[in-house]
Every structure is written in structure tokens, then in C-alpha cells.
Design a protein around this motif. Sequence first.
Motif, PDB file in Angstrom:
ATOM      1  N   GLU A   1      -5.706 -11.479  12.460  1.00 24.74           N
ATOM      2  CA  GLU A   1      -6.276 -10.647  11.409  1.00 24.74           C
ATOM      3  C   GLU A   1      -7.764 -10.935  11.240  1.00 24.74           C
ATOM      4  O   GLU A   1      -8.190 -12.086  11.277  1.00 24.74           O
TER       5      GLU A   1
ATOM      6  N   ARG B   1     -11.487 -10.871   9.153  1.00 27.24           N
ATOM      7  CA  ARG B   1     -11.843 -11.417   7.844  1.00 27.24           C
ATOM      8  C   ARG B   1     -11.686 -10.390   6.735  1.00 27.24           C
ATOM      9  O   ARG B   1     -11.258 -10.725   5.625  1.00 27.24           O
TER      10      ARG B   1
ATOM     11  N   LYS C   1      -8.022 -10.135   5.843  1.00 25.48           N
ATOM     12  CA  LYS C   1      -7.577 -11.336   5.127  1.00 25.48           C
ATOM     13  C   LYS C   1      -8.061 -11.327   3.680  1.00 25.48           C
ATOM     14  O   LYS C   1      -7.325 -11.712   2.767  1.00 25.48           O
ATOM     15  N   SER C   2      -9.305 -10.893   3.484  1.00 25.11           N
ATOM     16  CA  SER C   2      -9.856 -10.874   2.124  1.00 25.11           C
ATOM     17  C   SER C   2      -9.131  -9.843   1.251  1.00 25.11           C
ATOM     18  O   SER C   2      -8.892 -10.077   0.061  1.00 25.11           O
TER      19      SER C   2
ATOM     20  N   GLU D   1      -5.975  -8.846   1.634  1.00 24.00           N
ATOM     21  CA  GLU D   1      -4.649  -9.402   1.349  1.00 24.00           C
ATOM     22  C   GLU D   1      -4.725 -10.448   0.245  1.00 24.00           C
ATOM     23  O   GLU D   1      -3.863 -10.499  -0.646  1.00 24.00           O
ATOM     24  N   LYS D   2      -5.777 -11.274   0.297  1.00 24.90           N
ATOM     25  CA  LYS D   2      -5.917 -12.337  -0.697  1.00 24.90           C
ATOM     26  C   LYS D   2      -6.211 -11.770  -2.086  1.00 24.90           C
ATOM     27  O   LYS D   2      -5.699 -12.270  -3.106  1.00 24.90           O
ATOM     28  N   LYS D   3      -7.004 -10.709  -2.133  1.00 26.13           N
ATOM     29  CA  LYS D   3      -7.398 -10.131  -3.414  1.00 26.13           C
ATOM     30  C   LYS D   3      -6.256  -9.376  -4.081  1.00 26.13           C
ATOM     31  O   LYS D   3      -6.030  -9.503  -5.294  1.00 26.13           O
TER      32      LYS D   3
ATOM     33  N   GLY E   1      -2.851  -9.211  -2.844  1.00 21.97           N
ATOM     34  CA  GLY E   1      -1.506  -9.735  -2.644  1.00 21.97           C
ATOM     35  C   GLY E   1      -0.665  -8.772  -1.816  1.00 21.97           C
ATOM     36  O   GLY E   1      -0.947  -7.575  -1.755  1.00 21.97           O
TER      37      GLY E   1
ATOM     38  N   ASP F   1       6.731  -9.019   0.001  1.00 23.14           N
ATOM     39  CA  ASP F   1       7.412  -9.793   1.038  1.00 23.14           C
ATOM     40  C   ASP F   1       8.264  -8.936   1.972  1.00 23.14           C
ATOM     41  O   ASP F   1       8.843  -9.447   2.928  1.00 23.14           O
TER      42      ASP F   1
ATOM     43  N   VAL G   1       0.592  -4.742  -6.000  1.00 26.38           N
ATOM     44  CA  VAL G   1       0.313  -5.430  -4.742  1.00 26.38           C
ATOM     45  C   VAL G   1       0.489  -4.466  -3.566  1.00 26.38           C
ATOM     46  O   VAL G   1       1.126  -3.408  -3.674  1.00 26.38           O
TER      47      VAL G   1
END
Length: 328
Positions: free
Chosen positions: A161, A163, A166-167, A169-171, A173, A176, A192
Motif C-alpha cells: 500500500e 502512503r 495508508k493515511s 485508512e488510518k484517518k 478506519g 473488518d 468507517v
Amino acid sequence: MDVSLTLWVLTIIGLGILIGADFLIGRKPHDVSIKEAGTWTVVWIVLAVLFGLGLLFTGNGQASQEFFAGFITEKSLSVDNLFVFVLIMAKFSVPSHLQQRVLLIGVLIALVLRAVFIAAGAAIITTFSWVFYIFGAFLIYTAWKLIQEARKDEDEEEFEENRLLKSIEKKFGVADRYHGTKLFIRNNGKRVLTPLMVVMLAIGTTDVLFALDSIPAIFGLTQDPYIVFTANAFALMGLRQLYFLIGGLLKKLVHLSYGLSVILGFIGVKLVLHALHESGVHVPQISIPVSLGVICGVLVVTTITSLIASKKQAAAEAAAEETEIVDA
């Protein structure tokens, strides 16, 4: 090619209608059959051919040649993109019936981002002619990198992935599990992303990396923004169906990267010669018919040698299995 604002608007509307029709046809999640993929792959190719012939019949033979050269180049580079798409689908374990929806939205994102790249590239070329040196050198470097990557063991290939992804997804969420075609859900009161949205973003943003070599490549064949845009659009719009049609064939195209490296290297040299010519240096220019012939020739040879090599490898593996059975 002198393109009026009216023609630009009509072209974008026409492409929008085609994309809308494609979306309506594939709106219901389902497993795409070989017959369906083959039929629509032919439809998109025929539409591209008709567009190119339309340019020819309107009296613009040069634009027609440039379109076909650009379309074939972008289409062949798009096939290479499919290798990465396969890795992305595998990494995120995308259910088979949702893959066509992922590709549809992902390719649409890619088309919008490429339009931005094309507009920026056209503006830079118009202002700074020396940028052809940079484009040419970059394509030659990319050609060398393709050869190096082709020598790597296929087992080592894995999608990583970027950057930006990734950012995001992190921000926001990520859920599952998949929730059908939903892109967002509420989880404990928080909105999310679903894995489906993440995969779409992965394909769309990853294509930007491919655009770094494909956009300079097509500008090496034509400097007309209209031809660059339409060639990219037609090449990308049939990519979803092509994914399902040749998904099993991709592993057999073992020499594709070598062929693409030759094409990118050739266009890189063409760009450098063009830049020298623009600078007043008397050097030979490579015409569009010659470029078209080289591109088609390389793709044909690459496909034939790939299939021969794959057949020999399959025969060798079968012979090895028989030997193991006998020894056992």
C-alpha cells in the motif's frame, strides 16, 4: 489538430454516456463470465477503432495515426497494470462477484486522475520544450527498470500500500469485512471505510504511478492533448472486461515486461531526438507510421515468444511431475 471547445464538450459527454452505460450494465454484483468479458472487450475495441477511423474520414490522417499509435501503446501498458490489479485483489481477498464493481470505480478514478496529468503535461510541454529531454530520459530509465523487475522471481511479487492509502485508512478506519457494495458503514457510531472502498482507492491511486510512464510515452507519439486524452480514455474503459478475459492468460505473458521495456525505450529515444530537433540539431525524426509499426511488431513478437516459453515451461513441469511419480 485544432479542437474546438464544442468538440471537447461533445467528446466528454459521449465518453460519459459510454461510462454510464458500462456502469448500468455492471451495476449488479456478479461473477463475470468469459463470454461477457469477451463481448464487451470487442465492443470497446470496435468503438476505439471507429473513433480512429472517424478522425481519418474527417480528413485528419495524421491525428488518426497518432490516435492508433497512442491507443495501442496505452492498451499494452494497461495490460501490464493488470498484473498489479491481480495482486491487489488477492491482498484484499476481494469476493469474485464484487471484483467487477471494484474495477469499474477504480478505473473511473484513474481516468479522472489521468485527465489531470494530461492537462498538466500539455501545459508544461507548451511552455518548456526542453521537458522532452526529461520525458525521454525517464522513459529510457523506466525501460531499464522494467527489465530488472522482469528478472525477479514472481513469488516475490506482493502489493504494498502507498502512503496516501495508508493515511486514508488510518484517518477513517476500515471495517473488518465486506458489506456488499457499501463503501462506508457505521461502526460503534463512527463512519468507517469498507474494504471495498479501500480496494477501489488502491486501484485508482496505484494507476497514478503507471501514469508516470504512460503519459510521457504517449506524449512521445503526439503532443495533441485531445488525442492523448481520448487514447487514454478508450484504453482504460475496456480494462475492466480485459481483466476477466485474460486473467488466466496473464501468467503466460512472461515476456510482456521485456516487450514493454523495448517500446518505452524506443519512445524515449524518439523523444530525445525530437528535443534535439527542436533545439536546432539536425537529427533524424521517427515518424508515426514507423512508431506504429515498431509498437505492433514488438507486441506480436512478445506475445508469440511468451506463449512458446509458457508452453515449454508447462511441458517441463509436467515431465518433472511424471518423473517424481515414477520415482515414488
